[in-house]
Design an enzyme around this catalytic site. Structure first.
Site, PDB file in Angstrom:
ATOM      1  N   ASP A 260       0.959  -1.132  -0.178  1.00 32.93           N
ATOM      2  CA  ASP A 260       0.249  -0.141  -0.002  1.00 32.93           C
ATOM      3  C   ASP A 260       0.761   1.268   0.170  1.00 32.93           C
ATOM      4  O   ASP A 260       1.791   1.548   0.728  1.00 32.93           O
ATOM      5  CB  ASP A 260      -0.766   0.019   1.153  1.00 32.93           C
ATOM      6  CG  ASP A 260      -1.840   1.141   1.398  1.00 32.93           C
ATOM      7  OD1 ASP A 260      -2.747   1.426   0.504  1.00 32.93           O
ATOM      8  OD2 ASP A 260      -1.529   2.042   2.249  1.00 32.93           O
ATOM      9  N   GLU A 297       1.489   0.133  -4.750  1.00 36.01           N
ATOM     10  CA  GLU A 297       0.753   1.454  -4.801  1.00 36.01           C
ATOM     11  C   GLU A 297       1.623   2.670  -4.908  1.00 36.01           C
ATOM     12  O   GLU A 297       2.338   2.610  -3.864  1.00 36.01           O
ATOM     13  CB  GLU A 297      -0.580   1.637  -3.979  1.00 36.01           C
ATOM     14  CG  GLU A 297      -1.224   2.781  -4.313  1.00 36.01           C
ATOM     15  CD  GLU A 297      -2.578   2.988  -3.248  1.00 36.01           C
ATOM     16  OE1 GLU A 297      -3.431   3.734  -3.513  1.00 36.01           O
ATOM     17  OE2 GLU A 297      -2.083   2.604  -1.849  1.00 36.01           O
TER      18      GLU A 297
END
Length: 592
Positions: A260, A297
């Site tokens: 993330d 990400e």
């Protein structure tokens, strides 16, 4: 356990009877392991702030905490299981490890399906996902991406408030439930991508500071002080994170991790934590012969993160590319507020097909600086989508593309990602036009924190269109409204959309020019007045021509000579050299 490499955080079985206990707690002089029954064991203090124990008096199912300096009793920061929640006792677990071999799908062939365990099925757990694997297989995807499962407060959360990175959420089925799900996926020939969070830790149940300097005030993130990757004590924090990566791969046979928001990882040491993770995963793969991927990400448009180590990169295998999504949404007629404001529609969509990054060393008005760099990386290093959990759930009302765009435009948008030279990803329910929203939800217990989350959610929409009040993220109703409505598949419209997605995915798999991720064998042009985009891709002797009409009117176009139509999103009759509104026509020919 005098060798630091043996100091793997948490509790592990050495053999059938002996267990090793490892805790990094430099803030404590004395540490005891305390069972729920009251029995306690003294840990031996080691160098660098470690405390260890080897014993044959502990067994699977025992519940325990650590007592620091005879005072506070806290759950294990490397707990493998938290059956009583984030404030309760940790549990000693002995996994029945997955037995199915990994399917060995090359990253370049991934067609990804992102899902949230709690809202994907009515029962909202790992076993529920298992019941849908044949459906996913028939859809045509070959990799599922599971939103974070690290133990979070309560039973309702996106997963980004996790506070026990080593423990799979108990309400989902815990670590054994996850292991069984991975095994079932591999049996069906599906790869598993697990979303993990190494840029912050959630607020409730976060006891890390009680043990040691897991965070640093040198840097700040949207969630507070940054995780300590380069300050005093950072060696052991880095080890904690790296061992977590290796656990998912070695113990659970996870095929890939999605890390993330790595742009929020603050590490200015000589070797970035992502670089070190890459090295350690490479070592694991050399040892086991299994292949594992690292997907990030990332929104800095800096291909150093995905360049190989030999090119002084960090060696990540792929990244999500939001800019393709933003350009596509604006081209489709979506609003231009917030982070969409800088995207110029079809012109930028054409650039995204060609260059991956839209902002690749050009001036950004929103950032008021030149932003990004050129990226010549292969197409399989970029993941694209028409929507994902963020771009749906970060809207006040959690509207999906099926709520915002016409059926024809939904079909065109889906085709736009499937014909790209990048890895396509579908968000759960998208494939049949799910109408239920995907809202933001939590289940905290701290009243002040609940208020802060509610207030923060309201403030989040100042740059967006929203009218009225945002749904209460703490309400169970908000969570229930976000569950997929599988009964809608009994309706003809949803069946038709599902059939369309199956056809589209099958086309990508069976058409060499579309299956290829070669960005160099691609030409793209657009007509801003007509809102038309033409994409030409080729592989060996096969050439494919994709004509996309994003306007609400019929447009004329010049099809390739001797080309045959292999796909059309419009069900209306086809007229020569005319393309229907909001549709795509794909031609193929085997030579030029």
């Amino acid at each position: 356990m005098k060798n630091r490499k043996d100091l793997v955080p948490g509790i592990k079985f050495i053999n059938n009877s002996e267990i090793s206990v490892v805790l990094w707690a430099p803030n404590a002089s004395n540490v005891e392991l305390v069972l729920e029954s009251g029995k306690s064991f003294d840990l031996q203090k080691q160098a660098r702030g470690y405390h260890t124990l080897i014993t044959d008096e502990l067994k699977p199912g025992d519940l325990y905490k650590f007592r620091l300096d005879g005072k506070k009793e806290l759950p294990d920061p490397a707990s493998r299981s938290q059956p009583q929640g984030v404030h309760g006792y940790s549990e000693i677990v002995k996994l029945e490890l997955p037995t199915q071999a990994q399917p060995g799908i090359p990253l370049a062939d991934y067609i990804i399906y992102e899902l949230h365990t709690g809202t994907f099925t009515p029962c909202g757990d790992f076993n529920g996902v298992v019941t849908k694997l044949k459906y996913l297989k028939e859809l045509g995807v070959n990799a599922i991406e599971i939103m974070p499962v690290a133990q979070f407060p309560g039973e309702r959360n996106w997963g980004y408030d996790g506070v026990f990175p080593y423990a799979a959420q108990s309400s989902y089925g815990g670590p054994q439930g996850l292991a069984d799900l991975v095994d079932a996926c591999h049996k069906e020939g599906l790869a598993v991508i697990l979303d993990v969070v190494y840029n912050h830790v959630g607020p409730e149940g976060n006891y890390f500071n009680e043990f040691g300097p897991y965070f640093t005030d040198k840097y700040h993130t949207p969630w507070g002080n940054a995780i300590n990757f380069d300050d005093a004590g950072s060696d052991e924090v880095r080890k904690y994170i790296i061992e977590n990566v290796l656990m998912w791969f070695s113990d659970f046979k996870i095929d890939a991790l999605r890390l993330d928001a790595v742009h929020a990882i603050k590490d200015f040491g000589p070797k970035h934590i992502l670089h070190e993770i890459r090295e350690r995963v490479d070592g694991l793969m050399a040892e086991t012969g299994n292949k594992h991927y690292l997907i990030i990400e990332f929104d800095l448009n800096d291909n150093r993160f995905i360049n190989p180590l030999i090119q002084n990169g960090f060696g990540m295998d792929a990244q999500w590319i939001d800019e393709f999504h933003h350009a596509l949404r604006v081209t489709a007629g979506g609003d231009k507020t917030g982070y969409y404001a800088e995207f110029e529609g079809i012109k930028h969509l054409a650039k995204a097909y060609q260059d991956a990054y839209v902002y690749d060393g050009v001036y950004s008005e929103g950032r008021q600086k030149t932003f990004g760099t050129k990226a010549d990386n292969p197409g399989e290093q970029f993941v694209v989508f028409t929507q994902n959990h963020d771009h749906v759930g970060n809207r006040m009302l959690g509207e999906r593309t099926s709520n915002l765009f016409s059926v024809n435009m939904q079909k065109l948008m889906a085709a736009a990602i499937m014909v790209s030279p990048y890895l396509p990803m579908v968000f759960m329910g998208e494939e049949y036009g799910e109408q239920n929203p995907f809202l933001y939800f939590v289940s905290h217990t701290d009243k002040e924190l609940i208020k802060a989350v509610r207030d923060g959610r309201r403030n989040e929409f100042k740059a967006f269109h929203a009218e009225g009040e945002a749904p209460d993220p703490q309400s169970p109703e908000t969570f229930e409204r976000s569950k997929l409505n599988w009964d809608s598949l009994e309706e003809a419209d949803h069946q038709q959309m599902l059939g369309y997605y199956k056809q589209l995915i099958a086309l990508r798999k069976s058409t060499p020019a579309l299956k290829s991720n070669n960005r160099k064998q691609l030409e793209v042009s657009c007509d801003e007045q007509k809102q038309m985009l033409q994409l030409h891709r080729w592989q060996d002797e096969q050439h494919v021509y994709c004509f996309m009409n994003f306007s609400k009117a019929e447009q004329t176009f010049e099809p390739p000579s001797e080309g045959k139509i292999i796909f059309s999103s419009s069900s209306a009759g086809q007229q020569p050299k005319i393309i229907k509104p909001e549709s795509i026509i794909i031609y193929a020919k085997d030579h030029v």
